[in-house]
Write a protein that holds these residues in place. Structure first.
Motif, PDB file in Angstrom:
ATOM      1  N   ALA A  14       0.869  -1.289   0.121  1.00 28.85           N
ATOM      2  CA  ALA A  14       0.227   0.009  -0.076  1.00 28.85           C
ATOM      3  C   ALA A  14       1.073   1.060  -0.068  1.00 28.85           C
ATOM      4  CB  ALA A  14      -0.944  -0.051   1.295  1.00 28.85           C
ATOM      5  N   GLY A  15       2.134   1.184   0.985  1.00 31.09           N
ATOM      6  CA  GLY A  15       2.921   2.339   0.864  1.00 31.09           C
ATOM      7  C   GLY A  15       3.482   2.527  -0.475  1.00 31.09           C
ATOM      8  N   TYR A  16       3.916   1.565  -1.179  1.00 32.41           N
ATOM      9  CA  TYR A  16       4.864   1.767  -2.246  1.00 32.41           C
ATOM     10  C   TYR A  16       3.793   2.220  -3.514  1.00 32.41           C
ATOM     11  CZ  TYR A  16       9.086  -0.273  -0.821  1.00 32.41           C
ATOM     12  OH  TYR A  16      10.504  -0.567  -0.112  1.00 32.41           O
ATOM     13  N   TRP A  17       2.539   2.032  -3.243  1.00 34.11           N
ATOM     14  CA  TRP A  17       1.589   2.199  -4.361  1.00 34.11           C
ATOM     15  C   TRP A  17       1.317   3.854  -4.317  1.00 34.11           C
ATOM     16  CZ3 TRP A  17      -0.804   1.596  -8.950  1.00 34.11           C
ATOM     17  CH2 TRP A  17      -0.389   0.230  -9.523  1.00 34.11           C
ATOM     18  N   TRP A  18       1.296   4.307  -2.868  1.00 33.25           N
ATOM     19  CA  TRP A  18       1.127   5.703  -2.653  1.00 33.25           C
ATOM     20  C   TRP A  18       2.222   6.563  -3.112  1.00 33.25           C
ATOM     21  CZ3 TRP A  18       3.477   9.025   0.751  1.00 33.25           C
ATOM     22  CH2 TRP A  18       2.833  10.333   0.621  1.00 33.25           C
ATOM     23  N   TYR A  42      13.945  -9.247  -9.175  1.00 33.40           N
ATOM     24  CA  TYR A  42      13.194  -8.127  -8.509  1.00 33.40           C
ATOM     25  C   TYR A  42      11.745  -8.003  -9.096  1.00 33.40           C
ATOM     26  CZ  TYR A  42      17.722  -6.796  -6.827  1.00 33.40           C
ATOM     27  OH  TYR A  42      18.842  -6.796  -6.059  1.00 33.40           O
ATOM     28  N   ASP A  43      10.893  -7.272  -8.306  1.00 31.15           N
ATOM     29  CA  ASP A  43       9.511  -7.345  -8.616  1.00 31.15           C
ATOM     30  C   ASP A  43       9.061  -6.015  -8.209  1.00 31.15           C
ATOM     31  OD1 ASP A  43       6.682  -7.477  -8.937  1.00 31.15           O
ATOM     32  OD2 ASP A  43       6.518  -9.105  -7.393  1.00 31.15           O
ATOM     33  N   CYS A  44       9.234  -5.047  -9.188  1.00 31.77           N
ATOM     34  CA  CYS A  44       9.026  -3.666  -9.069  1.00 31.77           C
ATOM     35  C   CYS A  44       7.877  -3.047  -9.608  1.00 31.77           C
ATOM     36  CB  CYS A  44      10.131  -2.833  -9.423  1.00 31.77           C
ATOM     37  SG  CYS A  44      11.737  -3.671  -8.756  1.00 31.77           S
ATOM     38  N   LEU A  45       7.527  -1.960  -9.052  1.00 30.62           N
ATOM     39  CA  LEU A  45       6.706  -0.657  -9.466  1.00 30.62           C
ATOM     40  C   LEU A  45       7.817   0.092  -9.895  1.00 30.62           C
ATOM     41  CD1 LEU A  45       3.775  -0.170  -7.040  1.00 30.62           C
ATOM     42  CD2 LEU A  45       3.705  -1.094  -9.195  1.00 30.62           C
ATOM     43  N   THR A  46       7.806   0.428 -11.384  1.00 32.77           N
ATOM     44  CA  THR A  46       8.928   1.113 -11.864  1.00 32.77           C
ATOM     45  C   THR A  46       8.384   2.380 -12.263  1.00 32.77           C
ATOM     46  OG1 THR A  46      10.095  -0.556 -12.336  1.00 32.77           O
ATOM     47  CG2 THR A  46      10.696   1.282 -13.544  1.00 32.77           C
ATOM     48  N   ASN A  63       9.755  -6.515  -2.764  1.00 31.41           N
ATOM     49  CA  ASN A  63      10.247  -7.394  -1.687  1.00 31.41           C
ATOM     50  C   ASN A  63      11.695  -6.741  -1.073  1.00 31.41           C
ATOM     51  OD1 ASN A  63       8.547  -9.578  -2.444  1.00 31.41           O
ATOM     52  ND2 ASN A  63       9.490  -9.934  -4.360  1.00 31.41           N
ATOM     53  N   GLY A  64      11.746  -5.416  -1.294  1.00 33.37           N
ATOM     54  CA  GLY A  64      13.054  -4.537  -0.748  1.00 33.37           C
ATOM     55  C   GLY A  64      12.857  -3.428  -0.658  1.00 33.37           C
ATOM     56  N   SER A  65      13.759  -2.638  -1.152  1.00 33.42           N
ATOM     57  CA  SER A  65      13.669  -0.923  -0.930  1.00 33.42           C
ATOM     58  C   SER A  65      13.533  -0.354  -2.196  1.00 33.42           C
ATOM     59  CB  SER A  65      15.040  -0.625  -0.132  1.00 33.42           C
ATOM     60  OG  SER A  65      16.126  -1.117  -0.777  1.00 33.42           O
ATOM     61  N   ILE A  66      13.634   1.156  -2.125  1.00 36.89           N
ATOM     62  CA  ILE A  66      13.207   1.953  -3.191  1.00 36.89           C
ATOM     63  C   ILE A  66      14.506   2.497  -3.635  1.00 36.89           C
ATOM     64  CG2 ILE A  66      12.235   4.020  -3.693  1.00 36.89           C
ATOM     65  CD1 ILE A  66      10.206   3.707  -1.775  1.00 36.89           C
ATOM     66  N   HIS A  69      17.988   5.098  -9.734  1.00 33.62           N
ATOM     67  CA  HIS A  69      19.169   4.748 -10.398  1.00 33.62           C
ATOM     68  C   HIS A  69      19.581   6.062 -11.092  1.00 33.62           C
ATOM     69  CE1 HIS A  69      18.031   0.294 -10.186  1.00 33.62           C
ATOM     70  NE2 HIS A  69      16.839   0.734 -10.283  1.00 33.62           N
ATOM     71  N   PRO A  70      21.081   5.726 -11.320  1.00 33.49           N
ATOM     72  CA  PRO A  70      21.912   4.713 -10.977  1.00 33.49           C
ATOM     73  C   PRO A  70      22.699   5.013  -9.742  1.00 33.49           C
ATOM     74  CG  PRO A  70      23.100   6.079 -12.443  1.00 33.49           C
ATOM     75  CD  PRO A  70      21.630   7.049 -12.283  1.00 33.49           C
ATOM     76  N   GLU A  71      22.505   6.201  -9.050  1.00 35.86           N
ATOM     77  CA  GLU A  71      23.280   6.681  -7.940  1.00 35.86           C
ATOM     78  C   GLU A  71      22.845   6.263  -6.336  1.00 35.86           C
ATOM     79  OE1 GLU A  71      22.345   8.956 -10.049  1.00 35.86           O
ATOM     80  OE2 GLU A  71      23.900   9.943 -10.981  1.00 35.86           O
ATOM     81  N   HIS A  72      21.536   6.200  -6.546  1.00 32.83           N
ATOM     82  CA  HIS A  72      20.962   5.976  -5.229  1.00 32.83           C
ATOM     83  C   HIS A  72      20.269   4.659  -4.765  1.00 32.83           C
ATOM     84  CE1 HIS A  72      21.703  10.148  -4.522  1.00 32.83           C
ATOM     85  NE2 HIS A  72      21.313  10.561  -5.798  1.00 32.83           N
ATOM     86  N   ILE A  73      21.002   3.611  -4.813  1.00 35.54           N
ATOM     87  CA  ILE A  73      20.461   2.191  -4.676  1.00 35.54           C
ATOM     88  C   ILE A  73      19.903   1.979  -3.045  1.00 35.54           C
ATOM     89  CG2 ILE A  73      20.900  -0.131  -4.748  1.00 35.54           C
ATOM     90  CD1 ILE A  73      20.586   1.402  -7.544  1.00 35.54           C
ATOM     91  N   GLY A  74      18.694   1.618  -2.880  1.00 32.38           N
ATOM     92  CA  GLY A  74      18.437   1.388  -1.415  1.00 32.38           C
ATOM     93  C   GLY A  74      18.092   2.836  -0.729  1.00 32.38           C
TER      94      GLY A  74
END
Length: 242
Positions: A14-18, A42-46, A63-66, A69-74
């Protein structure tokens, strides 16, 4: 991997969709789709597109963080969305890392941005429901966890491939004819709202919600209820929400 249905998974989805819906609402030149980087690892909303002459690529890994790309992984962990006093601070942090410069006032909602926002609002409302709710891309070709159906071959079907939304083959064929061009539709145009294994609604990013009893144009409805997002969601998904 599929969402397991734990409370952590539900709040994260829910948070990622928001977050995704807010970024696209504030930066409407960007697109939102479902992707599976590294051959499905990976399984992403892009969120992708261009801003200020530079490419934008933001992955919200279910399944992880936001990642920006390319500089700010996680860049952002899911828990941060839940712990902020000002929720939009996370949105603004992601925008800054991606080089986005939205205006001080968000543009008027469109059918596409209303679809994203309604799905986010519904997922938040359904976090504590006994069913496991999810949103997945609807495609005409098998792709990751997207829901693939033979959208270009509606004629002659013995049964509807989405019976909870289009009860008969004729209902499904009317959807295919009315929503063309499905085979060539850009990624991110169609989204399926699921409860457990059943698809209960199909949302077309042109601003249309399809359920078994209704076909709702979102922009006129949103204006009619005084631009109230919760009322818009409740009416468009009236026979779907528990």
């Amino acid at each position: 991997m599929h969402t397991s249905g734990t409370m952590e998974d539900r709040y994260k989805l829910a948070g990622y969709w928001w977050v995704a819906g807010e970024i696209v609402r504030r930066n409407p030149a960007l697109e939102l789709e479902e992707t599976y980087p590294l051959d499905g690892f990976y399984d992403c909303l892009t969120i992708h597109g261009e801003s200020n002459g530079r490419p934008v690529h933001i992955d919200l890994n279910r399944n992880g963080s936001i990642h920006v790309h390319p500089e700010h992984i996680g860049l952002v962990q899911a828990a941060e969305i839940l712990t902020q006093v000002e929720p939009h601070s996370v949105v603004k942090r992601i925008e800054a890392a991606a080089g986005l410069t939205p205006g001080s006032t968000a543009p008027s909602s469109t059918g596409r941005t209303l679809v994203h926002r309604i799905l986010a609002r519904a997922l938040h409302q359904l976090v504590v429901d006994k069913g496991i709710w999810d949103v997945r891309a609807l495609t005409s070709q098998p792709r990751g966890h997207a829901i693939s159906i033979p959208m270009g071959q509606s004629g002659g079907l013995d049964a509807s491939p989405l019976p909870m939304v289009f009860p008969t083959p004729t209902d499904f064929e009317a959807f295919v004819v009315g929503a063309r061009p499905l085979d060539g539709a850009r990624p991110g145009r169609f989204w399926a709202l699921k409860r457990d294994a059943d698809v209960l609604a199909v949302l077309d990013a042109r601003g249309v919600v399809h359920t078994s009893t209704s076909r709702t144009e979102l922009v006129p409805l949103y204006e009619r209820v005084g631009r109230n997002l919760t009322q818009t969601m409740a009416i468009a998904l009236a026979n779907v929400l528990p």
